[in-house]
Write an enzyme that holds these catalytic residues in place. Sequence first.
Site, PDB file in Angstrom:
ATOM      1  N   ASP A  64       0.844  -1.203   0.000  1.00  0.00           N
ATOM      2  CA  ASP A  64       0.000   0.000   0.000  1.00  0.00           C
ATOM      3  C   ASP A  64       0.878   1.252   0.000  1.00  0.00           C
ATOM      4  OD1 ASP A  64      -1.901   2.089   0.666  1.00  0.00           O
ATOM      5  OD2 ASP A  64      -3.247   0.477   1.270  1.00  0.00           O
ATOM      6  N   SER A 114      -6.952   4.272  -1.700  1.00  0.00           N
ATOM      7  CA  SER A 114      -6.836   2.816  -1.747  1.00  0.00           C
ATOM      8  C   SER A 114      -8.156   2.107  -2.044  1.00  0.00           C
ATOM      9  CB  SER A 114      -6.304   2.285  -0.416  1.00  0.00           C
ATOM     10  OG  SER A 114      -5.009   2.763  -0.175  1.00  0.00           O
ATOM     11  N   HIS A 175      -9.687  -2.710   6.640  1.00  0.00           N
ATOM     12  CA  HIS A 175      -9.192  -1.476   6.020  1.00  0.00           C
ATOM     13  C   HIS A 175      -9.407  -1.566   4.509  1.00  0.00           C
ATOM     14  CE1 HIS A 175      -6.056   1.899   5.926  1.00  0.00           C
ATOM     15  NE2 HIS A 175      -6.931   2.265   6.834  1.00  0.00           N
ATOM     16  N   PHE A 278      -4.643 -10.227  15.151  1.00  0.00           N
ATOM     17  CA  PHE A 278      -3.507 -10.197  16.075  1.00  0.00           C
ATOM     18  C   PHE A 278      -3.383  -8.923  16.895  1.00  0.00           C
ATOM     19  CE2 PHE A 278      -2.515 -13.031  12.513  1.00  0.00           C
ATOM     20  CZ  PHE A 278      -2.382 -14.222  13.211  1.00  0.00           C
ATOM     21  N   GLU A 322      -1.391  -7.973   1.747  1.00  0.00           N
ATOM     22  CA  GLU A 322      -1.123  -6.533   1.730  1.00  0.00           C
ATOM     23  C   GLU A 322      -0.136  -6.133   2.818  1.00  0.00           C
ATOM     24  OE1 GLU A 322      -3.198  -2.150   2.266  1.00  0.00           O
ATOM     25  OE2 GLU A 322      -3.652  -3.770   3.634  1.00  0.00           O
ATOM     26  N   ASP A 327       2.140   2.684   3.567  1.00  0.00           N
ATOM     27  CA  ASP A 327       1.302   3.870   3.373  1.00  0.00           C
ATOM     28  C   ASP A 327       1.213   4.722   4.642  1.00  0.00           C
ATOM     29  OD1 ASP A 327      -0.939   5.290   1.840  1.00  0.00           O
ATOM     30  OD2 ASP A 327      -2.018   4.602   3.615  1.00  0.00           O
ATOM     31  N   HIS A 331       2.399   8.589   5.216  1.00  0.00           N
ATOM     32  CA  HIS A 331       1.478   9.648   5.654  1.00  0.00           C
ATOM     33  C   HIS A 331       2.053  10.408   6.848  1.00  0.00           C
ATOM     34  CE1 HIS A 331      -1.893   9.237   3.012  1.00  0.00           C
ATOM     35  NE2 HIS A 331      -2.114   7.965   3.313  1.00  0.00           N
ATOM     36  N   ASP A 368      -1.015   0.089  -4.767  1.00  0.00           N
ATOM     37  CA  ASP A 368      -2.301   0.659  -5.180  1.00  0.00           C
ATOM     38  C   ASP A 368      -2.122   2.087  -5.675  1.00  0.00           C
ATOM     39  OD1 ASP A 368      -1.589   1.341  -2.612  1.00  0.00           O
ATOM     40  OD2 ASP A 368      -3.571   1.029  -1.743  1.00  0.00           O
ATOM     41  N   HIS A 469      -0.879  11.004  -0.903  1.00  0.00           N
ATOM     42  CA  HIS A 469      -0.591  10.082  -2.002  1.00  0.00           C
ATOM     43  C   HIS A 469      -0.053  10.879  -3.190  1.00  0.00           C
ATOM     44  CE1 HIS A 469      -3.944   7.181  -0.410  1.00  0.00           C
ATOM     45  NE2 HIS A 469      -2.968   7.368   0.454  1.00  0.00           N
TER      46      HIS A 469
HETATM   47 ZN   LIG Z   1      -2.931   6.326   2.191  1.00  0.00          ZN
END
Ligand SMILES: [Zn+2]
Length: 510
Positions: A64, A114, A175, A278, A322, A327, A331, A368, A469
Amino acid sequence: MAKRIARALAACCLFPTLPLSAAELPDYQRNSDWFTDGENRLAAKAEDERGNKTAKNVILFVGDGMGISTLTAARILEGQLRGESGEENNLSFEEFPYSALVKTYNTNQQTPDSAGTMTAIMTGVKTRAGVINIDGDALRADCASSKGRELNTFLELMESRGRSTGVVSTARITHATPAATYARTPERNWEHRAEGDCKDIATQLVEMEAGDGVDVILGGGRRNFIPTGADGERADGRDLTAEWLARYEGEQQAQYLETGSALSAVDIAGTDKLLGLFTSSHMRYEADRKASGADEPGIAEMTDAAIDLLQKNDDGYFLMVESGRIDHAHHAGNAYNALHDTIAFAEAVKTAVEKVDLEETLILVTADHSHVLTIAGYPTRGNPILGKMVTNDGTGAPQAEVAAAGDGLPYTTLSYANGPGHADLGSETDADERYTTAVNSGRKDLSAVDTKAPGFYQEALVPLGSESHAGEDISLHAIGAGSELVQGTLEQNAIFHVMVGATGIPVTAE
Ligand SMILES: [Zn+2]
């Protein structure tokens, strides 16, 4: 192709006498490591005949936010962690024989999110940002407008035709990216509650109608499956982990677990369905997971267990894995965790490549969307990728001093076009905290800052609370059965057709 190259090389050098003419290549050129390495790699690719075979199994890896600058920086870091210069290193999947560029925009955004991008990959149809497996005619967060616009996924096609299926993520399993393998919702944030008569994402996972539901589910996000009283988020009081177990009771052996040690102890031969949640929210960054000693599986261990279980089905399987937190680190403006998670992701891909039969399995690795990370300046070869700019003196030796920008201040090779790093250098700021206060603090003096530390936030030009992004293309890498479909520049929705084309799975009623 290998023969053609060999013939051309033989013809060029029949009379290797001096003085050199422009029509021949001198020995030191032909014998250069660069030269023979490139020659050997092309020859190996020409001999790979798995690309046009039919795939029984498909494994789709999604990093991601893993844009091309992230790949370059992570490959350099991976090499440097082994004590090498780094630039010549390849992440495991960068050795795959086929690759393509992928256009990622959503139907309503130049730079995508995403939800829309994974919808394109899983259904063959692009849609709006924030929307999961509902077409672009519906509006985000508008349940009524989503009715009659629902899209079916490649995972569901495989599941409903007797193949086994699995979903693995280091993010919450509800997510956007993992959700787009199995759920339909006009709002990606409806993870544990929804509006109108739409169902939340967690409920859709445990109640999935295709086949008998997803066979292996491993990731974070337990809180979206359990009631508020039990440290969960569900106001409806439902315990979806118990409901999931009840669904299979008496018919299949279903296992629910919450720790890495429980996962490594699972009796795969005696297990038909596996649900592992988890962590309450996202799983840890790989570097934090290792440092904390938490009883939490890594992405390679989850991939390994998922393939073991899915491989029990002789008719084949689909698995999506994933790395969700590349990602999140971006961010935050933190390259350290983004790169370390990318390296762990490449390890998980390697685990899969070593376990499966590539004569009957297609492995795809993609992202993505990208992020605004940039690799800049003229650092000397082998300069620490997380470090400050050191140029070389022309002979290849690094300069003694860190390079200064036009404002006299040092700068790092990695930076972001926007994000929190405009004002905030994170937890590694100096003692008087002068770097973390002003919103528009702009450039800072990094002389006393360790930019290679885990908590360093790379500098950013434009102040944004969350780095964004990026809109340029990302890459798709392929190996194994059906991989030759991956070439050129593709719309993201074409990845669905790569999977359908490689497997020959029907998209209409049989
Ligand atoms: Zn993002």
